[in-house]
Design a protein around this motif. Sequence first.
Motif, PDB file in Angstrom:
ATOM      1  N   ALA A 135       0.818  -1.058  -0.057  1.00  0.00           N
ATOM      2  CA  ALA A 135      -0.042  -0.048   0.065  1.00  0.00           C
ATOM      3  C   ALA A 135       1.065   1.413  -0.022  1.00  0.00           C
ATOM      4  O   ALA A 135       0.512   2.256  -0.721  1.00  0.00           O
ATOM      5  N   LEU A 136       1.842   1.358   0.843  1.00  0.00           N
ATOM      6  CA  LEU A 136       2.778   2.434   0.933  1.00  0.00           C
ATOM      7  C   LEU A 136       3.562   2.614  -0.562  1.00  0.00           C
ATOM      8  O   LEU A 136       3.650   3.685  -1.234  1.00  0.00           O
ATOM      9  N   LEU A 137       3.898   1.404  -1.152  1.00  0.00           N
ATOM     10  CA  LEU A 137       4.528   1.727  -2.594  1.00  0.00           C
ATOM     11  C   LEU A 137       3.482   2.180  -3.561  1.00  0.00           C
ATOM     12  O   LEU A 137       4.051   3.080  -4.330  1.00  0.00           O
ATOM     13  N   GLU A 144      10.923   8.198  -2.154  1.00  0.00           N
ATOM     14  CA  GLU A 144      11.477   8.669  -0.890  1.00  0.00           C
ATOM     15  C   GLU A 144      11.784   7.545   0.081  1.00  0.00           C
ATOM     16  O   GLU A 144      12.318   7.605   1.130  1.00  0.00           O
ATOM     17  N   TYR A 145      11.870   6.344  -0.516  1.00  0.00           N
ATOM     18  CA  TYR A 145      12.442   5.128  -0.056  1.00  0.00           C
ATOM     19  C   TYR A 145      13.460   4.387  -0.824  1.00  0.00           C
ATOM     20  O   TYR A 145      13.484   3.154  -0.964  1.00  0.00           O
ATOM     21  N   ILE A 146      14.564   5.178  -1.322  1.00  0.00           N
ATOM     22  CA  ILE A 146      15.680   4.446  -1.859  1.00  0.00           C
ATOM     23  C   ILE A 146      16.484   3.462  -0.799  1.00  0.00           C
ATOM     24  O   ILE A 146      16.640   4.218   0.122  1.00  0.00           O
ATOM     25  N   GLY A 147      16.592   2.504  -1.354  1.00  0.00           N
ATOM     26  CA  GLY A 147      17.372   1.464  -0.379  1.00  0.00           C
ATOM     27  C   GLY A 147      16.215   0.650   0.524  1.00  0.00           C
ATOM     28  O   GLY A 147      16.675  -0.294   1.137  1.00  0.00           O
ATOM     29  N   LYS A 148      15.204   1.014   0.731  1.00  0.00           N
ATOM     30  CA  LYS A 148      14.230   0.221   1.283  1.00  0.00           C
ATOM     31  C   LYS A 148      13.670  -0.906   0.555  1.00  0.00           C
ATOM     32  O   LYS A 148      13.325  -0.765  -0.743  1.00  0.00           O
ATOM     33  N   SER A 149      13.355  -2.088   1.231  1.00  0.00           N
ATOM     34  CA  SER A 149      12.771  -3.289   0.665  1.00  0.00           C
ATOM     35  C   SER A 149      11.173  -3.268   0.966  1.00  0.00           C
ATOM     36  O   SER A 149      10.828  -3.456   2.352  1.00  0.00           O
TER      37      SER A 149
END
Length: 469
Positions: A135-137, A144-149
Motif C-alpha cells: 500500500a505504501l509503494l 522517498e524510499y531509496i534502499g528500502k525493501s
Amino acid sequence: MRNRILILFAFVSVLCYGQNRPLLYNVDDLPQALLQNPGTRIDFTKHIGVPFFSQIHLFAGSTGVTAHDIFSDENSNVNQRVQNVMDRITSGDYFSVNEQLEVLSFGWKMGSRGYFSAGVYQELDIFAYFPKDPALLAFEGNAEYIGKSFSFSDANFTGEVLTVYHAGYNYKVDPKLSVGGRVKLYSGIFNAESTQNDGFFSTVETPGGPNFYRHELDDLDVLVNTSGYASLKEQDNMTVDQAVAELLSRSFFGQNVGLGIDLGFNYRVTEQFAVNASIQDLGLMFHKNDTENYHYFGSYSTNGLEPLFPELDGNERTIPYWEVFEEQLDANLKEETTYNEYNTWRPLKFNASFEFGTGKSILPCDYLISKKPRFMNLFGMLVSGVNRSKGPTYGVTAYWDRKVTDNLRFRLAYGVDDFSLTKLGLMVSSRFKNFNIYLAANDIIGYTNLAKANSASLQFGMQFIFKDL
C-alpha cells in the motif's frame, strides 16, 4: 491474472471492518453457551430454537483505523487523511468481519447425566492484515524510499462462507466436573485465501552504473487460492444479485467439505469457585471442487530505459522500448492460473475462564446436580482468542453476571482487546414461561459514534427452553 488478484484483494479489504463473544460464554441457561463450550454446566433439559432466529451474530472490527479517520470532514484534504492513516497503521493491524446465523438448533436430556444438542448454522468469516508495504509503494511511490525493501508478505488475507452441521454431547462426570465435545461437518460455499506470499521490491543507487538507480524485484511468490469463485466469474454478465442467488443456492450443500471438533470442560473447584476452558473449530476444509489458483512469481532487475536516437530514414521504425520492456517482464515474471486442490485450517478459537459466585440460592431443577446451589451473582474473567495466519489474536473480559429472577438475567462486561481498551458489553436474557429471548451488545461506547468505533458486536436470539421438574 494481476487484475484478478487486485479485484479479490479489494473485495476482501472493502468488506472487512477477531471475533470475541464473551457475553454468552458460560451462561448456563442459554443453549448458545454449548456452542462456545460443549462442556459447560447447563440447567435446562430441552431446547428448540426458532428457525433462523435462535442466534444472529454480527461482528465487525478494524485495528489502527476507523471510518472517521478516512471520511471525516475535519480535514478537507482526503489525501492528507489517507497519509495520516498510512503513517500510523502497521502490517500487524487487521480488519475482521464475522457473521453467524443459526438456522436450526435443538437438544434434549439423555439419561441422568447427558445432554445431546445439534443444529445447523451458516458462517461468514473474513480476516485481512493491512498490506503496509504494497500500500505504501502504491500510494507514495519509491522516490522517498531509496534502499528500502517493500515486502509482499504483508499481503495476507482469508475469507470464507460455509454451512456447519454439528452434533454435541455434554456429560456430567461427577458433581464437580462436566465435559463435552461437538463434531462438525463443514459445507463450503466460497473461499479465498492468500497467506504465504513472499518477495521484495527495492530501488538502490548505482553510482557509476548505466543509470542512477536500479529497480529489483526479488523472489516474488504470490499465490491466491479460491474455491466457489471460478464458476461465478465464468458466467457472462452475471449481476451481483445473480451471484448472491447462486451462493445462497449452495447454502445447505456446498461443493467442498471439511471436518472439525469442539472440546470443553467445566470444573467446580469449590462450591463457589469454578474454572472452565474450550477450543472450537479444530478442523480442516478440503477444497477439491470449483477451485482456481492464481500464481505470480519470478525475479527481475532493471536500470530503466536507455533511449537511443539513431538517424532513421522514413521507412525505419523507432526502437520499440516499451514492447522490449514488456517482453523482458514476461520472460522473468511468470503468471499461472491453475486448478489445484488445496486445504485450509479453520480459525481455531480458544476460551478459558474462572468464575466466583456469591448470594446463594436454590433452583428447583438442574439435570446435572439435583437442587444445585445457585449463586445470584457471578464474577468472572475470560481469556479468549482466535488463531490467525500471523498468530493468535486475544481478548480479556471481566464480567458480572446477575440472576435477577428465575426469568430475568443480565451480564455486564468490560473487555480489553486489539480493537479497544474500553470495551463495555451488556447481555440481557428474559424468559416468558418456556419462551426465551436474549440480546447482547459489545463495545457499547462505540455505538454512540459508529464512525469512530474500532469494532461493534451484536447478538440476538429466541428459542424455547424447558426445565422439567
